[in-house]
Design a protein around this motif. Structure first.
Motif, short mmCIF file in Angstrom:
data_model
loop_
_atom_site.label_atom_id
_atom_site.label_comp_id
_atom_site.label_asym_id
_atom_site.label_seq_id
_atom_site.Cartn_x
_atom_site.Cartn_y
_atom_site.Cartn_z
N CYS A 46 6.17 -5.56 -0.21
CA CYS A 46 5.26 -4.62 0.46
C CYS A 46 5.64 -4.42 1.93
O CYS A 46 5.93 -5.37 2.64
CB CYS A 46 3.83 -5.12 0.36
N GLU A 47 5.62 -3.16 2.33
CA GLU A 47 5.98 -2.85 3.72
C GLU A 47 4.86 -3.21 4.68
O GLU A 47 5.06 -3.41 5.86
CB GLU A 47 6.30 -1.35 3.85
N ASN A 48 3.65 -3.25 4.17
CA ASN A 48 2.52 -3.70 4.98
C ASN A 48 2.23 -5.15 4.61
O ASN A 48 2.90 -5.72 3.78
CB ASN A 48 1.28 -2.86 4.68
N CYS A 54 -2.59 -2.18 -2.90
CA CYS A 54 -2.00 -1.46 -1.78
C CYS A 54 -1.58 -0.06 -2.23
O CYS A 54 -0.83 0.09 -3.17
CB CYS A 54 -0.78 -2.21 -1.26
N CYS A 57 1.78 1.91 0.96
CA CYS A 57 3.24 1.98 1.14
C CYS A 57 3.94 2.54 -0.09
O CYS A 57 3.45 2.47 -1.21
CB CYS A 57 3.79 0.61 1.54
N CYS A 60 4.88 -0.16 -3.02
CA CYS A 60 3.81 -0.51 -3.96
C CYS A 60 3.50 0.67 -4.88
O CYS A 60 3.24 0.48 -6.07
CB CYS A 60 2.56 -0.97 -3.22
ZN ZN Z 1 2.36 -2.13 -0.17
#
Ligand code: ZN
Length: 274
Positions: A46-48, A54, A57, A60
């Motif tokens: 996940c980028e966050n 999520c 992003c 996800c």
């Molecule tokens: Zn994510």
């Protein structure tokens, strides 16, 4: 240890560069375990900061839509997992992952690797290539070919809330079966073997699949919700199917030959003169 804690442990191992390359997971719900490995993939990619569900992003979202090229799910093609499927996996993972640091594959029902597929798989497990992680799932670890088993790290994911997961599983089978008998041109009797009888031999399970089917056809009939496979059916055709399922469910109670009942079901379903 609860399943979520086990998944979090795997996430930590990954971040400490200690995640094994292949896990063999015994589970009472293949669909639920698959979901959890997908969550694992989200948590490490996940980028966050990953939060449940999520949607912020791209990664996800790609995982949710089963569209991330570096995440591959393999499941039996008919009776078993074939060599070609393993070769295809190898080929697709011979390139470096584009959007993620890792390539992940999930192999459902590892006990259904046929012998040649298992041999190809073995080589892949022994020399997986960098940053490739595999998760082999099975309902019974003892049914997995020993040479595969001995090369995997073993893990167990057992779900308590069985009921709910099982319903999910039967619903998925029901949708798969309906899509095939309604849309595909091959003789429908084939799907009685491929989708149902080869995977479920207990009467009780088959009843649950048909109960899910009844709900799906009924929802389409009452116009609440229609799955794609039923789009072209008229009300009369839907009604006929509902009647056939009801008949099937009442016959299965008193009839020992489930195979015969299933065959009769698909034959009557395709009989236009009825
Ligand atoms: Zn994510």
């Amino acid at each position: 240890m609860a399943v979520t804690e086990k998944i979090d442990t795997l996430v930590n191992l990954y971040h400490n560069d200690k995640l094994s390359h292949v896990y063999l997971i015994e589970t009472n719900s293949i669909s639920q375990a698959t979901n959890d490995i997908l969550n694992l993939s989200k948590k490490i990619n996940c980028e966050n900061e990953y939060e449940i569900n999520c949607h912020k992003c791209n990664l996800c979202n790609l995982i949710n839509q089963n569209f991330l090229p570096s995440l591959i799910i393999i499941e039996p093609d008919g009776n078993n997992i074939k060599k070609e499927q393993v070769i295809d996996l190898k080929k697709r993972f011979s390139y470096k992952a584009l959007y993620t640091k890792n390539n992940i594959y999930i192999l459902k029902e590892a006990d259904k690797l046929n012998l040649t597929a298992a041999n190809t798989m073995l080589k892949f497990i022994e020399e997986p290539g960098e940053n490739i992680y595999g998760f082999l799932l099975t309902r019974n670890i003892n049914n997995v070919i020993p040479t595969i088993k001995s090369r995997c790290e073993l893990l167990s994911l057992q779900y308590e809330d069985n009921q709910i997961n099982d319903i999910d599983e039967y619903k998925k089978v029901a949708i798969d079966y309906i899509s095939k008998i309604e849309l595909e041109n091959s003789p429908k009797i084939m799907y009685n073997r491929n989708v149902i009888l080869n995977n479920y031999c207990e009467k009780e399970n088959i009843i649950r699949i048909f109960q899910e089917m009844l709900k799906i056809y009924f929802e389409a009939y009452s116009q609440n919700k229609k799955i794609l496979a039923l789009n072209k059916l008229t009300k009369v055709e839907l009604q006929k199917r509902i009647n056939l399922i009801i008949k099937f469910l009442s016959d299965i109670d008193s009839n020992a030959n489930v195979e015969l009942l299933l065959d009769r079901f698909v034959i009557e379903l395709s009989d236009d003169y009825d």
